[in-house]
Design a protein around this motif. Structure first.
Motif, PDB file in Angstrom:
ATOM      1  N   GLU A  46       0.845  -1.201   0.000  1.00  0.00           N
ATOM      2  CA  GLU A  46       0.000   0.000   0.000  1.00  0.00           C
ATOM      3  C   GLU A  46       0.878   1.248   0.000  1.00  0.00           C
ATOM      4  OE1 GLU A  46      -3.714   1.341   2.693  1.00  0.00           O
ATOM      5  OE2 GLU A  46      -1.782   1.527   3.659  1.00  0.00           O
ATOM      6  N   GLY A  51       2.427   5.806  -2.973  1.00  0.00           N
ATOM      7  CA  GLY A  51       3.432   6.852  -3.114  1.00  0.00           C
ATOM      8  C   GLY A  51       4.003   7.024  -4.503  1.00  0.00           C
ATOM      9  N   THR A  54       0.893   8.355  -7.620  1.00  0.00           N
ATOM     10  CA  THR A  54       0.364   9.676  -7.255  1.00  0.00           C
ATOM     11  C   THR A  54       1.373  10.774  -7.588  1.00  0.00           C
ATOM     12  OG1 THR A  54       1.125   9.093  -5.059  1.00  0.00           O
ATOM     13  CG2 THR A  54      -1.246   9.029  -5.423  1.00  0.00           C
ATOM     14  N   ALA A  58       1.108  13.597 -10.576  1.00  0.00           N
ATOM     15  CA  ALA A  58       1.124  15.035 -10.249  1.00  0.00           C
ATOM     16  C   ALA A  58       2.209  15.729 -11.067  1.00  0.00           C
ATOM     17  CB  ALA A  58       1.376  15.228  -8.761  1.00  0.00           C
ATOM     18  N   LEU A  99      -1.573  20.510  -7.837  1.00  0.00           N
ATOM     19  CA  LEU A  99      -2.332  19.579  -6.990  1.00  0.00           C
ATOM     20  C   LEU A  99      -3.784  20.019  -6.828  1.00  0.00           C
ATOM     21  CD1 LEU A  99       0.393  18.946  -4.275  1.00  0.00           C
ATOM     22  CD2 LEU A  99      -0.499  17.257  -5.889  1.00  0.00           C
ATOM     23  N   PRO A 104      -4.134  14.011  -8.142  1.00  0.00           N
ATOM     24  CA  PRO A 104      -3.951  12.698  -8.781  1.00  0.00           C
ATOM     25  C   PRO A 104      -4.909  11.644  -8.245  1.00  0.00           C
ATOM     26  CG  PRO A 104      -1.872  13.544  -7.905  1.00  0.00           C
ATOM     27  CD  PRO A 104      -2.941  14.465  -7.438  1.00  0.00           C
ATOM     28  N   SER A 105      -5.165  11.716  -6.950  1.00  0.00           N
ATOM     29  CA  SER A 105      -6.062  10.720  -6.376  1.00  0.00           C
ATOM     30  C   SER A 105      -7.413  11.415  -6.224  1.00  0.00           C
ATOM     31  CB  SER A 105      -5.473  10.290  -5.025  1.00  0.00           C
ATOM     32  OG  SER A 105      -6.427   9.644  -4.265  1.00  0.00           O
ATOM     33  N   ARG A 111     -16.068   7.457   4.281  1.00  0.00           N
ATOM     34  CA  ARG A 111     -15.896   7.628   5.725  1.00  0.00           C
ATOM     35  C   ARG A 111     -17.213   7.240   6.380  1.00  0.00           C
ATOM     36  NH1 ARG A 111     -11.333   8.031   4.501  1.00  0.00           N
ATOM     37  NH2 ARG A 111      -9.836   9.655   5.022  1.00  0.00           N
ATOM     38  N   PRO A 173      -5.943  17.669  -1.785  1.00  0.00           N
ATOM     39  CA  PRO A 173      -5.339  16.628  -2.632  1.00  0.00           C
ATOM     40  C   PRO A 173      -4.766  15.473  -1.832  1.00  0.00           C
ATOM     41  CG  PRO A 173      -3.935  18.588  -2.539  1.00  0.00           C
ATOM     42  CD  PRO A 173      -5.229  18.952  -1.887  1.00  0.00           C
ATOM     43  N   ALA A 176      -7.598  14.962   4.437  1.00  0.00           N
ATOM     44  CA  ALA A 176      -7.495  15.849   5.600  1.00  0.00           C
ATOM     45  C   ALA A 176      -7.856  15.054   6.839  1.00  0.00           C
ATOM     46  CB  ALA A 176      -8.444  17.037   5.440  1.00  0.00           C
ATOM     47  N   LEU A 186       6.833  14.235   1.951  1.00  0.00           N
ATOM     48  CA  LEU A 186       7.770  13.646   0.990  1.00  0.00           C
ATOM     49  C   LEU A 186       7.329  13.967  -0.438  1.00  0.00           C
ATOM     50  CD1 LEU A 186      10.208  11.746   0.597  1.00  0.00           C
ATOM     51  CD2 LEU A 186       8.603   9.834   0.529  1.00  0.00           C
ATOM     52  N   ALA A 187       6.027  13.870  -0.682  1.00  0.00           N
ATOM     53  CA  ALA A 187       5.506  14.138  -2.031  1.00  0.00           C
ATOM     54  C   ALA A 187       5.782  15.593  -2.438  1.00  0.00           C
ATOM     55  CB  ALA A 187       4.000  13.855  -2.073  1.00  0.00           C
ATOM     56  N   LEU A 191       8.098  16.654  -5.558  1.00  0.00           N
ATOM     57  CA  LEU A 191       7.549  17.433  -6.674  1.00  0.00           C
ATOM     58  C   LEU A 191       8.355  18.711  -6.886  1.00  0.00           C
ATOM     59  CD1 LEU A 191       3.729  16.868  -6.142  1.00  0.00           C
ATOM     60  CD2 LEU A 191       5.151  16.025  -8.019  1.00  0.00           C
TER      61      LEU A 191
HETATM   62  C1  HEM Z   1       1.342  13.808  -4.957  1.00  0.00           C
HETATM   63  C2  HEM Z   1       1.471  12.711  -4.237  1.00  0.00           C
HETATM   64  C3  HEM Z   1       0.410  12.118  -3.336  1.00  0.00           C
HETATM   65  C4  HEM Z   1      -0.940  12.353  -3.279  1.00  0.00           C
HETATM   66  C5  HEM Z   1      -1.760  13.335  -4.127  1.00  0.00           C
HETATM   67  C6  HEM Z   1      -1.493  11.499  -2.247  1.00  0.00           C
HETATM   68  C7  HEM Z   1      -2.838  11.475  -1.874  1.00  0.00           C
HETATM   69  C8  HEM Z   1      -3.346  10.654  -0.897  1.00  0.00           C
HETATM   70  C9  HEM Z   1      -4.724  10.636  -0.492  1.00  0.00           C
HETATM   71  C10 HEM Z   1      -5.813  11.527  -1.051  1.00  0.00           C
HETATM   72  C11 HEM Z   1      -4.857   9.679   0.465  1.00  0.00           C
HETATM   73  C12 HEM Z   1      -6.158   9.285   1.186  1.00  0.00           C
HETATM   74  C13 HEM Z   1      -6.364  10.158   2.379  1.00  0.00           C
HETATM   75  C14 HEM Z   1      -7.711   9.933   2.991  1.00  0.00           C
HETATM   76  O1  HEM Z   1      -8.148   8.770   3.110  1.00  0.00           O
HETATM   77  O2  HEM Z   1      -8.345  10.914   3.366  1.00  0.00           O
HETATM   78  C15 HEM Z   1      -3.568   9.074   0.667  1.00  0.00           C
HETATM   79  C16 HEM Z   1      -3.318   8.057   1.546  1.00  0.00           C
HETATM   80  C17 HEM Z   1      -2.086   7.467   1.704  1.00  0.00           C
HETATM   81  N1  HEM Z   1      -0.891   7.875   1.135  1.00  0.00           N
HETATM   82 FE1  HEM Z   1      -0.657   9.381  -0.183  1.00  0.00          FE
HETATM   83  N2  HEM Z   1      -0.479  10.752  -1.705  1.00  0.00           N
HETATM   84  C18 HEM Z   1       0.704  11.105  -2.333  1.00  0.00           C
HETATM   85  C19 HEM Z   1       1.962  10.604  -2.063  1.00  0.00           C
HETATM   86  C20 HEM Z   1       2.248   9.642  -1.130  1.00  0.00           C
HETATM   87  C21 HEM Z   1       3.571   9.174  -0.788  1.00  0.00           C
HETATM   88  C22 HEM Z   1       4.867   9.731  -1.409  1.00  0.00           C
HETATM   89  C23 HEM Z   1       3.418   8.180   0.132  1.00  0.00           C
HETATM   90  C24 HEM Z   1       4.435   7.329   0.828  1.00  0.00           C
HETATM   91  C25 HEM Z   1       5.720   7.360   0.632  1.00  0.00           C
HETATM   92  C26 HEM Z   1       2.001   8.028   0.389  1.00  0.00           C
HETATM   93  C27 HEM Z   1       1.438   7.106   1.246  1.00  0.00           C
HETATM   94  C28 HEM Z   1       0.102   7.025   1.571  1.00  0.00           C
HETATM   95  C29 HEM Z   1      -0.479   6.022   2.461  1.00  0.00           C
HETATM   96  C30 HEM Z   1       0.275   4.891   3.171  1.00  0.00           C
HETATM   97  C31 HEM Z   1      -1.848   6.301   2.558  1.00  0.00           C
HETATM   98  C32 HEM Z   1      -2.902   5.547   3.368  1.00  0.00           C
HETATM   99  C33 HEM Z   1      -3.052   6.250   4.711  1.00  0.00           C
HETATM  100  C34 HEM Z   1      -4.187   5.673   5.570  1.00  0.00           C
HETATM  101  O3  HEM Z   1      -5.068   5.001   5.058  1.00  0.00           O
HETATM  102  O4  HEM Z   1      -4.178   5.948   6.766  1.00  0.00           O
HETATM  103  N3  HEM Z   1       1.315   8.937  -0.385  1.00  0.00           N
HETATM  104  N4  HEM Z   1      -2.652   9.693  -0.161  1.00  0.00           N
END
Ligand code: HEM
Length: 238
Positions: A46, A51, A54, A58, A99, A104-105, A111, A173, A176, A186-187, A191
């Motif tokens: 995951e 990571g 996404t 972007a 963003l 991207p996502s 919820r 993006p 929250a 990190l993202a 970027l």
């Molecule tokens: C531009 C880059 C990125 C975007 C736009 C993005 C966006 C998101 C979004 C929208 C979520 C869901 C949040 C929610 O449920 O409200 C998420 C979850 C997550 N992201 Fe990212 N992400 C990015 C980069 C990354 C990177 C670089 C990592 C790790 C190295 C990462 C790891 C995770 C993980 C592990 C979750 C799940 C968290 C959870 O369920 O508690 N993401 N991300």
């Protein structure tokens, strides 16, 4: 899957705590047991999936806008020359605008409501599923002027923008609240680093006759360009 602290020749290595190490050490609060292998694999994959695509998407959207709008690309290049990356506010503004305009996502994650609430006159019952339209929040015309335009300047006025939405949510993006993306720092770093270096080393122009189509493919899990970016590149001479 054991943490590796020494090389084969027994020379001590500088120890870096990896994500996998933290998952291996994790104990379940209910019974203090360790995670099963399947759960560790799922959490690790995951992390990689969340990571990689996404950040790459972007970056692609931001570069597409810089090719479409050479004025913005030229202004960024001027700011990059000789400046410390950490200080370039136009670079940060471009990344934020990318963003906002192309999260991207974009699909909402559900919820569940833990207690009944009334929101804008609507009763949301306990246990209901609610979805936040992540992309649409950043396109709200009551919050953003001409929201569908790519205009980094909107992030230059006023205070430093709070991407976590801890005070006010104008776009999300990274989500929250307590389940917000843990990789957002990190993202943002990646970027800014990649956009700055790509613009610093090489100039990109649209192929003759191409005005860069910024429409999205339908029904994708992530926000994917309908027509992949193509650009003419020329190295910037020193
Ligand atoms: C531009 C880059 C990125 C975007 C736009 C993005 C966006 C998101 C979004 C929208 C979520 C869901 C949040 C929610 O449920 O409200 C998420 C979850 C997550 N992201 Fe990212 N992400 C990015 C980069 C990354 C990177 C670089 C990592 C790790 C190295 C990462 C790891 C995770 C993980 C592990 C979750 C799940 C968290 C959870 O369920 O508690 N993401 N991300």
């Amino acid at each position: 899957m054991e943490s590796k602290q020494e090389e084969d020749n027994n020379e001590p290595l500088e120890y870096v705590l990896s994500y996998v190490d933290t998952v291996l050490d994790l104990r379940l609060p209910e019974d203090n047991t360790k995670l099963e292998e399947g759960a560790i694999i799922s959490l690790s994959s995951e992390f990689l999936v969340a990571g990689a695509d996404t950040t790459a998407l972007a970056l692609q959207w931001i570069m597409a806008n810089l090719v479409k709008y050479p004025r913005i690309q030229a202004k960024l290049f001027q700011e990059i020359c000789g400046e410390d990356l950490q200080k370039i506010s136009y670079l940060k503004a471009i990344v934020l605008e990318g963003l906002r305009r192309h999260p991207p996502s974009h699909l909402p994650f559900p919820r569940s409501v833990i207690r009944e609430v009334v929101l804008n006159g609507y009763v949301i019952p306990k246990n209901a599923m609610v979805y936040f339209m992540r992309a649409d929040i950043g396109w709200n015309p009551e919050v953003w002027e001409d929201p569908m335009e790519f205009r980094p300047e909107r992030f230059l006025a006023g205070e430093v923008f709070d991407i976590t939405g801890s005070r006010e949510i104008k776009m999300m993006p990274f989500g929250a609240g307590r389940r917000m993306c843990p990789g957002y720092g990190l993202a943002m770093l990646h970027l800014e680093y990649f956009v700055a270096n790509l613009v610093w080393k090489v100039e990109r122009r649209a192929v003759d006759g191409d005005d860069i189509d910024l429409s999205e493919k339908d029904l994708e899990f992530m926000s994917v360009m309908k027509n992949t970016l193509q650009a003419l590149i020329s190295p910037r001479l020193k």
